[in-house]
Enzyme design. Sequence first.
Site, mmCIF file in Angstrom:
data_model
loop_
_atom_site.group_PDB
_atom_site.id
_atom_site.type_symbol
_atom_site.label_atom_id
_atom_site.label_comp_id
_atom_site.label_asym_id
_atom_site.label_seq_id
_atom_site.Cartn_x
_atom_site.Cartn_y
_atom_site.Cartn_z
ATOM 1 N N ARG A 1 5.897 -8.483 6.130
ATOM 2 C CA ARG A 1 5.438 -7.691 7.273
ATOM 3 C C ARG A 1 5.352 -8.639 8.458
ATOM 4 O O ARG A 1 5.151 -9.845 8.291
ATOM 5 C CB ARG A 1 4.062 -7.084 6.999
ATOM 6 C CG ARG A 1 3.998 -6.161 5.790
ATOM 7 C CD ARG A 1 2.567 -5.680 5.564
ATOM 8 N NE ARG A 1 2.475 -4.748 4.453
ATOM 9 C CZ ARG A 1 2.115 -5.075 3.209
ATOM 10 N NH1 ARG A 1 1.809 -6.333 2.938
ATOM 11 N NH2 ARG A 1 2.053 -4.165 2.253
ATOM 12 N N LYS B 1 -2.149 -7.383 3.275
ATOM 13 C CA LYS B 1 -3.155 -6.394 3.685
ATOM 14 C C LYS B 1 -4.414 -6.555 2.854
ATOM 15 O O LYS B 1 -4.355 -6.768 1.644
ATOM 16 C CB LYS B 1 -2.602 -4.975 3.498
ATOM 17 C CG LYS B 1 -1.631 -4.544 4.583
ATOM 18 C CD LYS B 1 -1.264 -3.083 4.406
ATOM 19 C CE LYS B 1 -0.398 -2.584 5.547
ATOM 20 N NZ LYS B 1 -0.031 -1.169 5.380
ATOM 21 N N HIS C 1 10.130 -4.724 10.834
ATOM 22 C CA HIS C 1 10.014 -4.023 9.552
ATOM 23 C C HIS C 1 11.385 -3.673 8.970
ATOM 24 O O HIS C 1 11.509 -3.477 7.763
ATOM 25 C CB HIS C 1 9.163 -2.763 9.734
ATOM 26 C CG HIS C 1 8.140 -2.591 8.653
ATOM 27 N ND1 HIS C 1 7.107 -3.492 8.440
ATOM 28 C CD2 HIS C 1 7.992 -1.640 7.701
ATOM 29 C CE1 HIS C 1 6.374 -3.088 7.426
ATOM 30 N NE2 HIS C 1 6.896 -1.971 6.944
ATOM 31 N N ARG D 1 12.343 -6.065 6.399
ATOM 32 C CA ARG D 1 11.612 -5.827 5.144
ATOM 33 C C ARG D 1 12.281 -4.699 4.352
ATOM 34 O O ARG D 1 12.471 -4.803 3.141
ATOM 35 C CB ARG D 1 10.157 -5.488 5.489
ATOM 36 C CG ARG D 1 9.236 -5.233 4.301
ATOM 37 C CD ARG D 1 7.816 -5.153 4.837
ATOM 38 N NE ARG D 1 6.877 -4.497 3.944
ATOM 39 C CZ ARG D 1 6.212 -5.113 2.974
ATOM 40 N NH1 ARG D 1 6.416 -6.390 2.749
ATOM 41 N NH2 ARG D 1 5.343 -4.447 2.231
ATOM 42 N N HIS E 1 3.113 -3.958 -2.435
ATOM 43 C CA HIS E 1 2.733 -2.546 -2.428
ATOM 44 C C HIS E 1 1.698 -2.274 -3.521
ATOM 45 O O HIS E 1 1.876 -2.711 -4.657
ATOM 46 C CB HIS E 1 3.954 -1.660 -2.703
ATOM 47 C CG HIS E 1 4.891 -1.540 -1.551
ATOM 48 N ND1 HIS E 1 6.205 -1.153 -1.680
ATOM 49 C CD2 HIS E 1 4.701 -1.744 -0.221
ATOM 50 C CE1 HIS E 1 6.787 -1.129 -0.498
ATOM 51 N NE2 HIS E 1 5.895 -1.482 0.401
ATOM 52 N N TYR F 1 12.861 3.087 -1.645
ATOM 53 C CA TYR F 1 14.076 2.283 -1.472
ATOM 54 C C TYR F 1 15.169 2.634 -2.475
ATOM 55 O O TYR F 1 16.297 2.198 -2.329
ATOM 56 C CB TYR F 1 13.725 0.792 -1.567
ATOM 57 C CG TYR F 1 12.790 0.375 -0.475
ATOM 58 C CD1 TYR F 1 13.219 0.291 0.843
ATOM 59 C CD2 TYR F 1 11.448 0.111 -0.744
ATOM 60 C CE1 TYR F 1 12.343 -0.056 1.860
ATOM 61 C CE2 TYR F 1 10.566 -0.242 0.274
ATOM 62 C CZ TYR F 1 11.027 -0.320 1.565
ATOM 63 O OH TYR F 1 10.156 -0.657 2.572
#
Length: 299
Positions: free
Chosen positions: A149, A173, A245, A248, A271, A280
């Site tokens: 990110r 995160k 992004h 990514r 994730h 994806y």
Amino acid sequence: MKWEESKKGFENYLKLEKSLSQNSIAAYINDINKLIEFLGKNFKRIGPEKVKLNHLKKFVEWLNEKGVSPRTQARTISGIKSFYKYLLIEEKISSDPTALLESPKIGRKLPDILSMEEIDTLIDAVDLEKPEGQRNKAMLETLYSCGLRVSELVNLKVTNLFFEQGFIKIEGKGDKERLVPVSSRAVEEIGKYMNGYRKRLKISKESENVLFLNRRGKKLSRVMVFTIIKNLAQKINLDKKISPHTFRHSFATHLINGGADLRAVQEMLGHESILTTEIYTHLDRDYLKSTIHQFHPRS
């Protein structure tokens, strides 16, 4: 009950109990501010505990009239639902007015990706004659080779580079850490940057451990990374709307199309849910078509 007091408590809850980043917290507070703005214009002196379902329905109508997209509406409603869930947990309210509030139906948006050729062309377009050229090349190579990110890129620490082991440590995160393999190409470009441009900078004390720095020796901003990529896309006449992004998304898609295990990609991207990573698997239509033609008994 006052809005400012409730917002402050909610902010502390998100920070301490949910361990969210400052950017995520700011987004939640912005959602609440939109509701406060609407109520201030249409209903006088109404506190958080007085809000009812009909107020919220009118709020959604107001967002519609302002031309807010369904996706942004859904994001705002989600933030407000979280706020009232917090008030319920804290026993500030006895019933949740958002319980029956519906979000607009939105389709699953597939992210734009770049081909390998487009990524190479974009990185090759970096002007290495400029002092910051090698830094930019190293950043783009790291974005793509590690699937970071933009916030993870600008906060990457020198002490989190474990090149001998072939990994970098990412603080993602909610301050969750993960190890991501780093390509030999990225290692090479980062090495050139560190031994050249970065070595010549007068680095500020608070940024000594930050890898990617601006010309003043301070941490790069997220906006600066967006600008660098946007300018390069214009330079090569790339007919796609891209951002940090996009690298990514491309990283994940290329891995999965190459046969990588979905769980491994989930780990590398950081994730929480594999459902987020599964998006994806829907991207490469040519790959899907060729798979069906090759393996389906009716083909």
